[in-house]
Motif scaffolding. Sequence first.
Motif, PDB file in Angstrom:
ATOM      1  N   GLY A  70      87.419 -23.470  21.154  1.00 56.25           N
ATOM      2  CA  GLY A  70      87.535 -22.690  19.926  1.00 56.25           C
ATOM      3  C   GLY A  70      86.423 -22.991  18.953  1.00 56.25           C
ATOM      4  O   GLY A  70      85.863 -22.078  18.313  1.00 56.25           O
ATOM      5  N   ALA A  71      86.064 -24.263  18.830  1.00 52.02           N
ATOM      6  CA  ALA A  71      84.979 -24.650  17.935  1.00 52.02           C
ATOM      7  C   ALA A  71      83.630 -24.161  18.464  1.00 52.02           C
ATOM      8  O   ALA A  71      82.743 -23.784  17.699  1.00 52.02           O
ATOM      9  CB  ALA A  71      84.972 -26.167  17.746  1.00 52.02           C
ATOM     10  N   VAL A  72      83.473 -24.181  19.803  1.00 48.27           N
ATOM     11  CA  VAL A  72      82.251 -23.644  20.411  1.00 48.27           C
ATOM     12  C   VAL A  72      82.079 -22.176  20.043  1.00 48.27           C
ATOM     13  O   VAL A  72      80.999 -21.737  19.622  1.00 48.27           O
ATOM     14  CB  VAL A  72      82.297 -23.811  21.949  1.00 48.27           C
ATOM     15  CG1 VAL A  72      81.183 -23.010  22.615  1.00 48.27           C
ATOM     16  CG2 VAL A  72      82.192 -25.277  22.328  1.00 48.27           C
ATOM     17  N   GLN A  73      83.149 -21.404  20.191  1.00 45.31           N
ATOM     18  CA  GLN A  73      83.117 -19.996  19.820  1.00 45.31           C
ATOM     19  C   GLN A  73      82.776 -19.823  18.345  1.00 45.31           C
ATOM     20  O   GLN A  73      81.971 -18.958  17.970  1.00 45.31           O
ATOM     21  CB  GLN A  73      84.489 -19.357  20.096  1.00 45.31           C
ATOM     22  CG  GLN A  73      84.765 -19.065  21.554  1.00 45.31           C
ATOM     23  CD  GLN A  73      84.129 -17.769  21.995  1.00 45.31           C
ATOM     24  OE1 GLN A  73      83.118 -17.769  22.696  1.00 45.31           O
ATOM     25  NE2 GLN A  73      84.696 -16.655  21.581  1.00 45.31           N
ATOM     26  N   TYR A  74      83.391 -20.638  17.525  1.00 48.01           N
ATOM     27  CA  TYR A  74      83.188 -20.543  16.075  1.00 48.01           C
ATOM     28  C   TYR A  74      81.716 -20.742  15.720  1.00 48.01           C
ATOM     29  O   TYR A  74      81.134 -19.984  14.936  1.00 48.01           O
ATOM     30  CB  TYR A  74      84.051 -21.580  15.376  1.00 48.01           C
ATOM     31  CG  TYR A  74      84.054 -21.507  13.868  1.00 48.01           C
ATOM     32  CD1 TYR A  74      84.997 -20.748  13.193  1.00 48.01           C
ATOM     33  CD2 TYR A  74      83.118 -22.200  13.116  1.00 48.01           C
ATOM     34  CE1 TYR A  74      85.011 -20.673  11.805  1.00 48.01           C
ATOM     35  CE2 TYR A  74      83.110 -22.142  11.731  1.00 48.01           C
ATOM     36  CZ  TYR A  74      84.061 -21.369  11.075  1.00 48.01           C
ATOM     37  OH  TYR A  74      84.056 -21.302   9.705  1.00 48.01           O
ATOM     38  N   VAL A  75      81.098 -21.754  16.308  1.00 44.64           N
ATOM     39  CA  VAL A  75      79.711 -22.097  15.970  1.00 44.64           C
ATOM     40  C   VAL A  75      78.721 -21.099  16.556  1.00 44.64           C
ATOM     41  O   VAL A  75      77.845 -20.576  15.860  1.00 44.64           O
ATOM     42  CB  VAL A  75      79.390 -23.528  16.444  1.00 44.64           C
ATOM     43  CG1 VAL A  75      77.889 -23.815  16.330  1.00 44.64           C
ATOM     44  CG2 VAL A  75      80.185 -24.543  15.637  1.00 44.64           C
ATOM     45  N   LEU A  76      78.843 -20.830  17.869  1.00 48.10           N
ATOM     46  CA  LEU A  76      77.814 -20.047  18.558  1.00 48.10           C
ATOM     47  C   LEU A  76      78.023 -18.539  18.458  1.00 48.10           C
ATOM     48  O   LEU A  76      77.046 -17.786  18.363  1.00 48.10           O
ATOM     49  CB  LEU A  76      77.766 -20.441  20.034  1.00 48.10           C
ATOM     50  CG  LEU A  76      77.360 -21.884  20.352  1.00 48.10           C
ATOM     51  CD1 LEU A  76      77.330 -22.101  21.858  1.00 48.10           C
ATOM     52  CD2 LEU A  76      76.014 -22.234  19.729  1.00 48.10           C
ATOM     53  N   ALA A  77      79.282 -18.097  18.506  1.00 51.69           N
ATOM     54  CA  ALA A  77      79.550 -16.664  18.580  1.00 51.69           C
ATOM     55  C   ALA A  77      79.959 -16.049  17.246  1.00 51.69           C
ATOM     56  O   ALA A  77      79.510 -14.962  16.898  1.00 51.69           O
ATOM     57  CB  ALA A  77      80.627 -16.392  19.629  1.00 51.69           C
ATOM     58  N   HIS A  78      80.817 -16.739  16.504  1.00 46.62           N
ATOM     59  CA  HIS A  78      81.394 -16.121  15.307  1.00 46.62           C
ATOM     60  C   HIS A  78      80.569 -16.333  14.040  1.00 46.62           C
ATOM     61  O   HIS A  78      80.556 -15.473  13.158  1.00 46.62           O
ATOM     62  CB  HIS A  78      82.807 -16.652  15.082  1.00 46.62           C
ATOM     63  CG  HIS A  78      83.744 -16.332  16.199  1.00 46.62           C
ATOM     64  ND1 HIS A  78      84.894 -17.057  16.461  1.00 46.62           N
ATOM     65  CD2 HIS A  78      83.692 -15.371  17.165  1.00 46.62           C
ATOM     66  CE1 HIS A  78      85.509 -16.549  17.512  1.00 46.62           C
ATOM     67  NE2 HIS A  78      84.791 -15.533  17.959  1.00 46.62           N
ATOM     68  N   HIS A  79      79.884 -17.475  13.951  1.00 50.84           N
ATOM     69  CA  HIS A  79      79.168 -17.771  12.710  1.00 50.84           C
ATOM     70  C   HIS A  79      77.749 -18.297  12.971  1.00 50.84           C
ATOM     71  O   HIS A  79      77.381 -19.386  12.514  1.00 50.84           O
ATOM     72  CB  HIS A  79      79.958 -18.783  11.874  1.00 50.84           C
ATOM     73  CG  HIS A  79      81.288 -18.264  11.433  1.00 50.84           C
ATOM     74  ND1 HIS A  79      81.418 -17.300  10.455  1.00 50.84           N
ATOM     75  CD2 HIS A  79      82.537 -18.550  11.860  1.00 50.84           C
ATOM     76  CE1 HIS A  79      82.705 -17.019  10.288  1.00 50.84           C
ATOM     77  NE2 HIS A  79      83.397 -17.754  11.128  1.00 50.84           N
ATOM     78  N   PRO A  80      76.943 -17.526  13.706  1.00 45.09           N
ATOM     79  CA  PRO A  80      75.565 -17.985  13.950  1.00 45.09           C
ATOM     80  C   PRO A  80      74.717 -18.039  12.687  1.00 45.09           C
ATOM     81  O   PRO A  80      73.663 -18.674  12.680  1.00 45.09           O
ATOM     82  CB  PRO A  80      75.030 -16.934  14.936  1.00 45.09           C
ATOM     83  CG  PRO A  80      75.843 -15.712  14.676  1.00 45.09           C
ATOM     84  CD  PRO A  80      77.217 -16.214  14.324  1.00 45.09           C
ATOM     85  N   ASP A  81      75.178 -17.377  11.607  1.00 45.30           N
ATOM     86  CA  ASP A  81      74.461 -17.438  10.334  1.00 45.30           C
ATOM     87  C   ASP A  81      74.687 -18.766   9.616  1.00 45.30           C
ATOM     88  O   ASP A  81      73.856 -19.191   8.812  1.00 45.30           O
ATOM     89  CB  ASP A  81      74.896 -16.281   9.430  1.00 45.30           C
ATOM     90  CG  ASP A  81      76.409 -16.227   9.236  1.00 45.30           C
ATOM     91  OD1 ASP A  81      77.143 -16.640  10.161  1.00 45.30           O
ATOM     92  OD2 ASP A  81      76.858 -15.783   8.165  1.00 45.30           O
ATOM     93  N   ARG A  82      75.805 -19.424   9.896  1.00 45.19           N
ATOM     94  CA  ARG A  82      76.094 -20.718   9.275  1.00 45.19           C
ATOM     95  C   ARG A  82      75.560 -21.881  10.100  1.00 45.19           C
ATOM     96  O   ARG A  82      75.299 -22.967   9.562  1.00 45.19           O
ATOM     97  CB  ARG A  82      77.610 -20.893   9.098  1.00 45.19           C
ATOM     98  CG  ARG A  82      78.269 -19.855   8.214  1.00 45.19           C
ATOM     99  CD  ARG A  82      79.760 -20.136   8.092  1.00 45.19           C
ATOM    100  NE  ARG A  82      80.466 -18.966   7.588  1.00 45.19           N
ATOM    101  CZ  ARG A  82      81.790 -18.878   7.493  1.00 45.19           C
ATOM    102  NH1 ARG A  82      82.532 -19.909   7.867  1.00 45.19           N
ATOM    103  NH2 ARG A  82      82.360 -17.775   7.038  1.00 45.19           N
ATOM    104  N   TYR A  83      75.452 -21.663  11.407  1.00 44.73           N
ATOM    105  CA  TYR A  83      74.980 -22.703  12.322  1.00 44.73           C
ATOM    106  C   TYR A  83      73.757 -22.153  13.051  1.00 44.73           C
ATOM    107  O   TYR A  83      73.883 -21.405  14.023  1.00 44.73           O
ATOM    108  CB  TYR A  83      76.094 -23.091  13.294  1.00 44.73           C
ATOM    109  CG  TYR A  83      77.318 -23.627  12.586  1.00 44.73           C
ATOM    110  CD1 TYR A  83      77.394 -24.968  12.219  1.00 44.73           C
ATOM    111  CD2 TYR A  83      78.383 -22.781  12.245  1.00 44.73           C
ATOM    112  CE1 TYR A  83      78.496 -25.469  11.553  1.00 44.73           C
ATOM    113  CE2 TYR A  83      79.491 -23.280  11.578  1.00 44.73           C
ATOM    114  CZ  TYR A  83      79.544 -24.622  11.227  1.00 44.73           C
ATOM    115  OH  TYR A  83      80.635 -25.114  10.564  1.00 44.73           O
TER     116      TYR A  83
END
Length: 452
Positions: A70-83
């Motif tokens: 879930g965290a992988v998805q959050y970082v790479l897929a859902h919020h690439p503008d933040r990470y």
Amino acid sequence: MATTAPQGVPVPSSGPGAVPLPPELDPAALARWRASSGAVVDLLALARELGGVSAVRLGPRPTVLVTDPGAVQYVLAHHPDRYVKRSHRARILVGDGVLAATGEPWKRQRRLLQAEFTGAGIRRYEQRITDAARRTADHWAECARTGTPTDVGEDMRFFALDTIWRSLTGHPLDEVTNRELGAIHTVGAALPATPSASADVAELRATVAADLARIDAVAEHAIAAARRGEAGPEGPGLLRVLVEAGETRPEYTDQLIRDELVTLLAAGHETTANTLSWLYLLLDRHPEARRWALDAGAAGSPERETALRALASETLRLYPPAWLIPRHATEDDTLAGYRVEAGTDIFVCPYLTHRDPELWPEPEHFDPQRFDPERFTTADEGRRSSRHGAYYPYGIGARACLGTQFAVREMAVLLEHLLPAFVPSFDAAPTSPVFGFTVRPDGPMRATITAA
């Protein structure tokens, strides 16, 4: 790998109800790792035991390790503008090519290349992939006939480089170009395993200056030929797309065309070669997997291709090309219930996600049938994780590898030519991975080829 269980450093909240920081590997465990001269992946594995989001202090401030799906998805897929991706470890080699570019330049460059790596685009290069596979099969046939040993790793590297060279230029790979582009591997081996371990760029550049000059000379010659309209015997290649962009788009300078060409050469062969090398080492240990794939269907059938892709997919699970995906937090955020402060370095680690026993039962076991949809039944439930973010050998999200479909297709084509006809027997097979920019076997792969 260290066996002592790690202890997490309690990270206090700043007040009642405040979001805590991720649990951090304690200094004693870090000191033991440093004393052992272990690989970075060993340290990250210790931190992973603290949870799917944890922290380890590689520098003056903690680096956050992310392996939870879930965290992988959050970082790479859902919020690439933040990470975001910052300076790429391979920038010294690929410059401002699409692999290292960021922001609007990256979006423009990816759009230009995207169509070449879709299903329709890949079909344009199908014959070139097949010709490269036949060339490798002919080499193995000769080795089998004469009893001459060969280095399987080098053969996989030659095949992958031959394939991408044909696709870029329309020419089969010649021995001189092959020798000169061997410098890509030399430069890649000199790159740091993690951004935190980055050497001084000027010192690194000086170390590999001669190798970069060899690569640049090959690129300059190929670009000049494409500008003269000198199509190879297989017709114009992808390089022509870049050259034509340079005629109409000011941003496509000579330097950027060079950077894109070298990016496609490096990323387009090194990772595929390593995956195929690992696959043959795994088949040597698990010969039943070869028999299973061949028994799945007749040559050229959809069932056979599905089985061959399953072999590749399981190899990619165990040895993902992008074993570590660095990102940088641009703002304060909450990730999986933990506070991530702006300026924090993030390591997303497919290698550790893919070996998590909670996601992949018997994660160290090579089991291609995890990826066979025909044989994946309710009774097999749990052998293959269906969670988004549990399997991402080429990354996920907007910055996932552009050439994923191309790489999977070329591996399937080569296996269709080699697997039924030949069995390599290794003299002394490498047993350990080397974790650098990619994950590669730790030694030569000298083998005798036997006709099946």
